[in-house]
Design a protein around this motif. Structure first.
Motif, PDB file in Angstrom:
ATOM      1  N   CYS A 127      83.452 -88.425 -33.237  1.00  9.10           N
ATOM      2  CA  CYS A 127      82.201 -88.504 -32.483  1.00  9.10           C
ATOM      3  C   CYS A 127      81.023 -88.392 -33.446  1.00  9.10           C
ATOM      4  CB  CYS A 127      82.131 -87.394 -31.443  1.00  9.10           C
ATOM      5  SG  CYS A 127      80.662 -87.512 -30.382  1.00  9.10           S
TER       6      CYS A 127
ATOM      7  N   ASP B 281      78.468 -86.764 -33.000  1.00  5.26           N
ATOM      8  CA  ASP B 281      77.882 -85.421 -32.858  1.00  5.26           C
ATOM      9  C   ASP B 281      77.723 -84.740 -34.220  1.00  5.26           C
ATOM     10  OD1 ASP B 281      77.701 -82.495 -32.379  1.00  5.26           O
ATOM     11  OD2 ASP B 281      77.998 -83.078 -30.292  1.00  5.26           O
TER      12      ASP B 281
ATOM     13  N   ALA C 129      81.356 -90.367 -28.610  1.00  8.26           N
ATOM     14  CA  ALA C 129      82.603 -90.047 -27.898  1.00  8.26           C
ATOM     15  C   ALA C 129      83.841 -90.720 -28.495  1.00  8.26           C
ATOM     16  CB  ALA C 129      82.490 -90.339 -26.406  1.00  8.26           C
TER      17      ALA C 129
ATOM     18  N   HIS D 246      85.827 -83.823 -29.409  1.00  8.04           N
ATOM     19  CA  HIS D 246      85.478 -82.396 -29.472  1.00  8.04           C
ATOM     20  C   HIS D 246      85.132 -81.881 -28.085  1.00  8.04           C
ATOM     21  CE1 HIS D 246      81.022 -82.980 -29.149  1.00  8.04           C
ATOM     22  NE2 HIS D 246      81.372 -84.180 -29.549  1.00  8.04           N
TER      23      HIS D 246
ATOM     24  N   CYS E 263      81.766 -82.379 -25.466  1.00  9.93           N
ATOM     25  CA  CYS E 263      81.177 -83.652 -25.911  1.00  9.93           C
ATOM     26  C   CYS E 263      80.126 -84.161 -24.902  1.00  9.93           C
ATOM     27  CB  CYS E 263      82.272 -84.701 -26.083  1.00  9.93           C
ATOM     28  SG  CYS E 263      81.648 -86.297 -26.695  1.00  9.93           S
ATOM     29  N   GLY E 264      78.914 -84.345 -25.383  1.00 10.74           N
ATOM     30  CA  GLY E 264      77.818 -84.783 -24.521  1.00 10.74           C
ATOM     31  C   GLY E 264      78.034 -86.174 -23.944  1.00 10.74           C
TER      32      GLY E 264
END
Ligand code: CO
Length: 211
Positions: free
Chosen positions: A42, A44, A67, A98, A101-102
């Motif tokens: 990801c 992130d 994602a 993770h 995850c947003g």
């Protein structure tokens, strides 16, 4: 000092420190890239592939997107996969999601994120639909999201196995092993949730029989 100036200054300090420690470091690395691992993670900022695995520059080939999706029409991820498998000859491909995850959480809402993000998140909604019986039975939103993170990683590993790139490498070279991992933002630990290797059975619909 602006944040950007600080980045460039930190870089100078880092390069000087590495050079002081090992004078031949950059010269050596510039001639050699032989990573054993492809990491599909990801975007992130809290999940840096090399830091959490204790690996050095030159050891992991990295692709990251929101994602950690493997989409069969995404030329970007497929180019990275092709190069890693056929030229770098990696032995392992890791899809790493993770918890928290947003992107996964966003896909579970009905919010309009506009244009391209809607398109991207749609792929995660499709994963949800495949496992909706199991997911709908989890009342807590965050727990449901974390389970979807695990299932999403599993689906993306299966997407890798559906590519002719992986199927050809499995047939000719008996590699790579495909790993599905989930990283915990709260404890820093990697959790292995799924794995496929050259002996894994594939859905016949997606199996090429004339590679
Ligand atoms: Co994420």
């Amino acid at each position: 000092m602006t944040p950007i100036e600080k980045l460039l200054l930190e870089n100078k300090a880092w390069a000087a420190e590495v050079k002081a420690d090992d004078p031949g470091y950059f010269e050596r690395l510039s001639h050699l890239q032989t990573p054993q691992f492809l990491w599909i993670g990801c975007s992130d900022s809290r999940v840096p592939a090399d830091k959490i695995t204790g690996t050095q520059p030159g050891e992991i080939f990295v692709h990251r997107n929101i994602a950690n999706l493997v989409i069969h029409t995404d030329v970007n991820v497929l180019s990275v996969l092709d190069y890693a498998v056929n030229h770098l000859k990696v032995n392992h491909v890791i899809v790493c999601g993770h918890y928290g995850c947003g992107g996964v959480k966003a896909a579970m809402t009905n919010h309009d994120f506009k244009y391209v993000l809607n398109m991207w998140l749609r792929n995660i909604k499709d994963v949800y639909r495949l496992y909706s019986d199991e997911l709908d039975a989890i009342p807590d939103f965050d727990q449901r999201a974390d389970r979807l993170v695990e299932l999403n990683v599993k689906e993306q590993v299966m997407h890798l196995a559906k590519t002719s790139i992986i199927q050809r490498a499995w047939k000719n070279d008996q590699r790579p092993i495909l790993h599905g991992w989930v990283y915990g933002l709260k404890d820093g630990l990697l959790n292995s949730v799924f794995e496929m290797d050259p002996k894994s059975k594939l859905d016949p619909l997606y199996t090429y029989d004339d590679l």
